[in-house]
Design a protein around this motif. Sequence first.
Motif, mmCIF file in Angstrom:
data_model
loop_
_atom_site.group_PDB
_atom_site.id
_atom_site.type_symbol
_atom_site.label_atom_id
_atom_site.label_comp_id
_atom_site.label_asym_id
_atom_site.label_seq_id
_atom_site.Cartn_x
_atom_site.Cartn_y
_atom_site.Cartn_z
ATOM 1 N N VAL A 1 53.685 67.237 17.233
ATOM 2 C CA VAL A 1 53.113 67.406 18.367
ATOM 3 C C VAL A 1 51.492 67.582 18.541
ATOM 4 O O VAL A 1 50.757 66.801 19.202
ATOM 5 C CB VAL A 1 53.460 68.757 19.197
ATOM 6 C CG1 VAL A 1 52.679 68.936 20.449
ATOM 7 C CG2 VAL A 1 55.180 68.530 19.472
ATOM 8 N N ASP A 2 50.853 68.150 17.585
ATOM 9 C CA ASP A 2 49.517 68.209 17.300
ATOM 10 C C ASP A 2 48.729 66.753 16.679
ATOM 11 O O ASP A 2 47.822 66.559 17.437
ATOM 12 C CB ASP A 2 49.021 69.173 16.355
ATOM 13 C CG ASP A 2 49.403 70.714 16.494
ATOM 14 O OD1 ASP A 2 49.492 71.129 17.748
ATOM 15 O OD2 ASP A 2 49.646 71.686 15.430
ATOM 16 N N ARG A 3 49.652 66.067 16.003
ATOM 17 C CA ARG A 3 49.124 64.770 15.695
ATOM 18 C C ARG A 3 49.310 63.764 17.114
ATOM 19 O O ARG A 3 48.300 63.194 17.292
ATOM 20 C CB ARG A 3 49.946 63.991 14.733
ATOM 21 C CG ARG A 3 49.843 64.530 13.278
ATOM 22 C CD ARG A 3 50.633 63.945 12.412
ATOM 23 N NE ARG A 3 50.452 64.631 10.993
ATOM 24 C CZ ARG A 3 51.069 64.368 9.970
ATOM 25 N NH1 ARG A 3 52.175 63.398 9.895
ATOM 26 N NH2 ARG A 3 50.928 64.791 8.663
ATOM 27 N N PHE A 4 50.089 64.041 17.852
ATOM 28 C CA PHE A 4 50.177 63.149 19.116
ATOM 29 C C PHE A 4 48.724 63.615 20.051
ATOM 30 O O PHE A 4 48.330 62.747 20.589
ATOM 31 C CB PHE A 4 51.423 63.537 19.938
ATOM 32 C CG PHE A 4 51.634 62.533 21.233
ATOM 33 C CD1 PHE A 4 52.357 61.333 21.077
ATOM 34 C CD2 PHE A 4 50.986 62.714 22.294
ATOM 35 C CE1 PHE A 4 52.262 60.773 22.072
ATOM 36 C CE2 PHE A 4 51.218 62.042 23.383
ATOM 37 C CZ PHE A 4 51.568 60.907 23.276
ATOM 38 N N ILE A 5 48.833 64.880 20.200
ATOM 39 C CA ILE A 5 47.643 65.471 21.184
ATOM 40 C C ILE A 5 46.281 64.788 20.494
ATOM 41 O O ILE A 5 45.433 64.006 21.107
ATOM 42 C CB ILE A 5 47.551 66.928 20.953
ATOM 43 C CG1 ILE A 5 48.566 67.646 21.631
ATOM 44 C CG2 ILE A 5 46.279 67.418 21.594
ATOM 45 C CD1 ILE A 5 48.822 69.119 21.371
ATOM 46 N N ALA A 6 45.976 64.879 19.138
ATOM 47 C CA ALA A 6 44.840 64.200 18.442
ATOM 48 C C ALA A 6 44.899 62.789 18.746
ATOM 49 O O ALA A 6 43.682 62.108 19.333
ATOM 50 C CB ALA A 6 44.765 64.463 17.134
ATOM 51 N N TRP A 7 45.930 61.968 18.761
ATOM 52 C CA TRP A 7 45.998 60.641 19.237
ATOM 53 C C TRP A 7 45.611 60.273 20.619
ATOM 54 O O TRP A 7 44.919 59.428 21.099
ATOM 55 C CB TRP A 7 47.392 60.103 18.824
ATOM 56 C CG TRP A 7 47.464 58.742 19.354
ATOM 57 C CD1 TRP A 7 47.178 57.397 18.856
ATOM 58 C CD2 TRP A 7 48.073 58.362 20.688
ATOM 59 N NE1 TRP A 7 47.344 56.506 19.707
ATOM 60 C CE2 TRP A 7 47.858 56.695 20.817
ATOM 61 C CE3 TRP A 7 48.410 59.207 21.776
ATOM 62 C CZ2 TRP A 7 48.316 55.970 21.991
ATOM 63 C CZ3 TRP A 7 48.935 58.399 22.826
ATOM 64 C CH2 TRP A 7 48.879 57.054 22.879
ATOM 65 N N SER A 8 46.224 61.242 21.560
ATOM 66 C CA SER A 8 46.007 61.140 23.079
ATOM 67 C C SER A 8 44.560 61.301 23.215
ATOM 68 O O SER A 8 44.246 60.814 24.393
ATOM 69 C CB SER A 8 46.895 62.050 23.697
ATOM 70 O OG SER A 8 46.295 63.626 23.437
ATOM 71 N N GLU A 9 43.382 61.717 22.492
ATOM 72 C CA GLU A 9 42.086 62.017 22.852
ATOM 73 C C GLU A 9 41.621 60.487 22.807
ATOM 74 O O GLU A 9 40.435 60.521 23.484
ATOM 75 C CB GLU A 9 41.683 62.875 21.874
ATOM 76 C CG GLU A 9 42.066 64.239 22.195
ATOM 77 C CD GLU A 9 41.661 65.290 21.298
ATOM 78 O OE1 GLU A 9 40.997 64.865 20.283
ATOM 79 O OE2 GLU A 9 42.013 66.488 21.511
ATOM 80 N N GLN A 10 42.263 59.778 22.049
ATOM 81 C CA GLN A 10 41.762 58.163 21.928
ATOM 82 C C GLN A 10 42.633 57.372 22.884
ATOM 83 O O GLN A 10 42.073 56.402 23.537
ATOM 84 C CB GLN A 10 41.623 57.561 20.407
ATOM 85 C CG GLN A 10 40.721 58.443 19.761
ATOM 86 C CD GLN A 10 39.380 58.439 20.241
ATOM 87 O OE1 GLN A 10 38.782 57.510 20.370
ATOM 88 N NE2 GLN A 10 38.638 59.450 19.965
ATOM 89 N N GLY A 11 43.889 57.398 22.749
ATOM 90 C CA GLY A 11 44.732 56.695 23.486
ATOM 91 C C GLY A 11 45.052 55.154 23.006
ATOM 92 O O GLY A 11 44.719 54.751 22.020
ATOM 93 N N SER A 12 45.342 54.359 24.040
ATOM 94 C CA SER A 12 45.653 52.869 23.975
ATOM 95 C C SER A 12 44.230 52.147 23.607
ATOM 96 O O SER A 12 43.360 52.761 24.201
ATOM 97 C CB SER A 12 46.444 52.578 24.849
ATOM 98 O OG SER A 12 45.858 52.678 26.131
ATOM 99 N N PRO A 13 44.321 51.091 23.090
ATOM 100 C CA PRO A 13 43.054 50.387 22.811
ATOM 101 C C PRO A 13 42.195 50.094 24.037
ATOM 102 O O PRO A 13 41.020 50.338 23.870
ATOM 103 C CB PRO A 13 43.703 48.992 22.140
ATOM 104 C CG PRO A 13 45.008 49.301 21.677
ATOM 105 C CD PRO A 13 45.568 50.207 22.438
#
Length: 89
Positions: A53-65
């Motif tokens: 979940v923490d990794r997803f949250i970090a990813w979501s701060e950038q999101g899709s290309p």
Amino acid sequence: MKRVLLTISGKVQGVCFRRYSQLKANELGLTGYAKNLEDGRVLILLQGGGLAVDRFIAWSEQGSPQSVVDNVLVEEDEADEIYLDFSVY
């Protein structure tokens, strides 16, 4: 199991944000859903292991290309529904 609601604002609709969210959630073994809100934000419910979940949250701060994320609001969710996969609405 960790369960959170993410409310993501910025340029996050019309840029495949939900589809990329589904791919990332599947990669991390998370379940839940992503849906567009009428005000232009995206709401994501995630459940799974805390590190994933923490990794997803970090990813979501950038999101899709093509997305431009302005803010990610993270709230703990205490509901008891169990999701078996990650859906896009």
